[in-house]
Structure formats: structure tokens, C-alpha cells
Scaffold this active site. Structure first.
Site, PDB file in Angstrom:
ATOM      1  CE  LYS A  28      -3.497   2.872   1.124  1.00  0.00           C
ATOM      2  NZ  LYS A  28      -4.067   2.820   2.482  1.00  0.00           N
ATOM      3  CG  ASP A  38     -10.741   4.349   4.239  1.00  0.00           C
ATOM      4  OD1 ASP A  38      -9.875   3.644   4.789  1.00  0.00           O
ATOM      5  OD2 ASP A  38     -10.553   5.540   3.930  1.00  0.00           O
TER       6      ASP A  38
END
Length: 472
Positions: free
Chosen positions: A232, A362
């Protein structure tokens, strides 16, 4: 008796010459000790076959909903799907009554933060420890699984706590979804992935901070060394971080190209946090596998994403939740307002242009367990059909994760990741916000209609002690 009692004494002059031989003695003695058979509690599939008697089975490829079907599960895999009328139970079979329900594959969320909680107080962030993150992760993994999400990507966690969480789930010690994990997210000094709340005198730097091509290559390799399944990165500034701009690119094109080259060569995909248009364009050009958020996505970014087959992960429901429930510090609040004003309209534009979409939420920015609310946004705000929305959280998400052979649809040979809902999700996708039945890997973790059917932790003991023999 200490370990050194096994080692013959030698003079200093002899020690360097005899060190290999001495180590060989130690290894031989240690590995010749029998391994004790210790009972270990773990979630395990029921022995024999489990027959799921479904009212309807949704084929997420076609949208067909075959009636009166039985899904046959052995171990942790689906072995067959057949009409119930031609699938009688055999001795030893376990039957689960889902005849009033629609059965479909477990859902997938490709953007979660299971080791984080919905608390935006800066002091809470600064007081977080790896131990707290790990405990929070255990709680949120169970909540997420019971919400019907049987697989997730965890994109960012401190201290590799998501690696430990994944491993404990895989060992069957705690309930939770299948996980791909990134460990600490990579970012620039002072960027979204750095720790910017403390003043200079404390000299605090985020775990994943790396600047320049050699440094980002090292960080990619280090994350993989410590167990990361994907990488990420922070391609742009973010919202819930102090002092940076969501529209500003952070990593350069060349740094991202180096990250992607190393990650892909080592078998890992790359997820790019990217709000700003320049960051989206560069990250897509660099070859990342997904753009997370994509708030300021423009025509050039859309074209580049389509050219490279890059997935968009919109994380859209959090905007609605924040407008109703969010209480952010002032230095976050304005950025949230600005991003929220543009993100959805640009996501709609990308969807209409044919950009691939995978469901990501998220989760942690809003409470874990509400993940399926994302589907409501895709249908009732973005204009997707219910089937297309469900595909973002099944076959599309599985494709992004590289797990098409394992999950994302109900096919023989795939993991027995199966959920059931009351009603027809193709008529109302909001039905998926309450999932009464969850099976993951052949283990039933939730069955509201028949709680007695839920599988419990079981002791798994080796049949006899074993002796390990060193192999060189």
C-alpha cells in the site's frame, strides 16, 4: 541444565575452526528431542459433507437465481451444486436449512483497516500501541466476518499487526475473514502515511516512510520480508492526516515505478491511496493495481486507468456516514468537506466510462460491520444495477486480489465462503446489510435461525509425538 551443558568446552583458538561442528552438535541434539503433542483449539470444518439446502442460489456471473438447490461442502471447499430433489442426504451428512433464503458467495472488501477504530481524536492516535491494534483487530475481524464479508484486503496497519491477525485467523484460532495484508503503508516524509501530529523535537517518523528510489525499494522488500501480501502506498495527500493536501501528489512517478516493479517481480500487487488527479495519473501509469478513493479523478486519469486495467476502489459510503455522524478535528474537517464535494460525481463518471470497480469501504473511518452499505451507494447513487454492484464485491474484488480461483463465486473447487439472506438482493441490495448466515472455509460462524449449527472451537491434537530430523 542449560543448553551450554551439551556443548563440549574448547579453547578460543579452537572455537573458530570448530564452530560449524559445534553448531551441528547443538542442532542434532535439539532436533532429536520429541515434539510434544499439545491440544490446540481451532475452528475446523465439520467432518463429512455439509448440505446447504438453499431456496435460491445466486450466480453472480449471470444473475440467475436457481431455485431449490443444494450446495455440497466437504472440508473447506464446495464440491458440487445440484438440485435438492436429486441430492438426498447420506449417513453422516449435516443438513442446513436455508430454504427460505437466497444464497450467494461471501462478500469481499478490498479496503479495510481492521486493526483501527473509528476515533479521530489526535491523542487517541498518539496513544495507540501495537498491542492495542492487535486487540482491536481481533474484535473487528469477527464483526466484519459476521457482516457477511468473508475476505478482505487490509491496507495499512502499524507494527505488522495485520500480519499477526491474518496468521491467527488462518490457524483457526480466532474468527475472521480471509485476509491479504499490507503491513505499514509506504509514504513520503510529511505525507499522509507519516506521523505529523507531534512537533519536530520528538523526531517521530511513520513506520512506512521512505524517500527516493533506493529507500522505497528497501521498504517494499522489508514489508514482504515481514509478511505483507500486497504493498500500500500514499500517492497523494490524504484527509485524516495533518498538514498535507489531498490534491497534491506525493510519491513521484519514478518512485512509484520502482515500487511497482519490485512488488510485481516479488509477486505482490500494489494499492495506491490517491485523491489528486496528478497522483491518480502517475500511479496508474506506474502500473499500480488499484486506485483507492480517486476523489479528483479526471479524464486523463480515467483514460490511463482503462489503458492499464487499473481498478477503482471508491470508498464512497464513508462520505454519507461522515456527513451524519462524523466529528472531526478542524484540520481534518475542511479536507473531508472538499473531498466529499467531488468524489462521488467523479466515481460516476469513471463507472460510465468503463473503469473497473472493486468494492472497498475504508472501514475504520466508519464503524466496522457496515461494509455492505457501500453497495447501496453504488446502486442508488452511482446508478449500478444490483447485480453489477454485487459483482464489485465478489468476482471483481476476487480478480483484484488474484483470488479468482479461490473465491468470489459459488463454483465447485472454490472455498466454501457462503452467505445467505432473507429475500432477493437483486430486488433490493440493502438486504445485504443484514446477513443472518455466514460460512467461511466450510465453517459456520453465524446462523441466526439455528444457533446450534454454529461451529465451535475444537481441540486438534496430533495422533502421536513426532521426532524432527534435520535436513541440510
Amino acid at each position: 541444565m542449560g543448553y551450554d551443558s551439551f556443548i563440549p568446552a574448547v579453547s578460543p583458538e579452537e572455537s573458530s575452526m570448530q564452530l560449524p561442528a559445534r553448531l551441528g552438535i547443538v542442532l542434532a541434539l535439539c532436533t532429536a528431542v520429541p515434539t510434544l503433542a499439545i491440544a490446540q483449539q481451532a475452528y475446523q470444518p465439520a467432518p463429512g459433507r455439509t448440505l446447504l439446502r438453499a431456496g435460491h442460489v445466486l450466480d453472480v456471473h449471470t444473475g440467475k437465481e436457481a431455485a431449490a438447490q443444494t450446495i455440497i461442502v466437504e472440508g473447506d471447499h464446495i464440491v458440487a451444486i445440484a438440485p435438492t430433489v436429486s441430492t438426498p442426504a447420506k449417513s453422516g451428512d449435516r443438513e442446513i436449512d436455508l430454504t427460505a433464503d437466497t444464497v450467494l458467495p461471501g462478500l469481499i472488501d478490498v479496503h479495510t483497516h481492521l486493526t483501527m477504530s473509528t476515533n479521530f481524536d489526535p491523542y487517541f492516535e498518539l496513544s495507540m500501541t501495537d498491542g492495542k491494534e492487535a486487540i482491536i483487530g481481533v474484535e473487528n475481524a469477527k464483526t466484519t466476518l459476521e457482516a457477511g464479508f468473508t475476505s478482505v484486503r487490509n491496507v495499512g496497519a502499524g507494527g505488522f499487526t495485520d500480519v499477526a491477525l491474518r496468521d491467527e485467523i488462518n490457524a483457526g484460532h480466532i474468527p475472521g475473514p480471509h485476509m491479504q495484508v499490507s503491513g505499514p503503508a509506504l509514504g513520503i516524509t510529511g505525507g499522509h502515511m507519516d506521523e505529523n501530529l507531534l512537533p519536530q523535537q520528538y523526531h517521530v517518523t511513520g513506520e512506512g516512510v521512505a524517500d527516493g528510489i533506493p529507500a522505497v525499494q528497501h521498504m517494499v522488500r522489508q514489508n514482504i520480508k515481514y509478511g505483507a501480501d500486497l504493498i500500500k502506498i500514499g500517492a497523494s495527500g490524504g484527509v485524516l492526516s495533518k498538514g498535507d493536501d489531498p490534491q497534491a501528489s506525493q510519491y513521484t512517478l519514478e518512485e512509484m515505478q520502482a515500487i511497482v516493479a519490485d512488488a510485481h517481480r516479488l509477486g505482490r500487487k500494489v494499492a495506491a491511496h490517491a485523491h489528486g488527479a496528478q497522483a491518480i495519473l502517475w500511479a496508474s501509469e506506474a502500473g499500480v493495481d488499484s486506485i483507492e478513493h480517486g476523489s479528483y479523478l479526471d479524464d486523463a486519469g480515467i483514460a490511463m486507468m482503462k489503458k492499464h486495467g487499473t481498478y477503482l476502489v471508491p470508498t464512497a459510503y464513508l462520505i454519507d456516514w461522515m456527513q451524519t455522524n462524523g466529528h472531526l478535528p478542524a484540520f481534518y474537517q475542511q479536507k473531508m468537506h472538499d473531498v466529499s464535494a467531488v468524489e462521488k460525481q467523479n466515481a460516476i463518471k469513471a463507472i460510465k466510462a468503463g473503469v473497473k470497480v472493486a468494492l472497498g469501504t475504508d472501514a475504520a473511518v466508519y464503524p466496522h460491520g457496515l461494509n455492505a452499505h457501500e453497495l447501496d451507494v453504488y446502486v442508488n447513487q452511482f446508478g449500478m444495477s444490483p447485480l453489477a454492484a454485487i459483482q464489485t464485491g465478489t468476482i471483481n474484488a476476487a480478480d483484484l486480489m488474484g483470488w479468482t480461483d479461490h473465491t468470489g463465486s459459488l463454483d465447485p473447487g472454490k472455498w466454501a465462503d457462503i452467505i445467505a439472506v432473507s429475500g432477493d438482493p437483486l430486488a433490493d441490495v440493502r438486504i445485504l446489510q443484514h446477513v443472518p448466515f455466514v460460512m467461511k472455509g466450510g465453517v459456520i460462524y453465524k446462523d441466526e435461525a439455528n444457533p446450534a449449527a454454529i461451529d465451535k472451537l475444537q481441540a486438534s491434537t496430533p495422533s502421536s509425538p513426532t521426532t524432527q530430523v534435520p535436513a541440510f
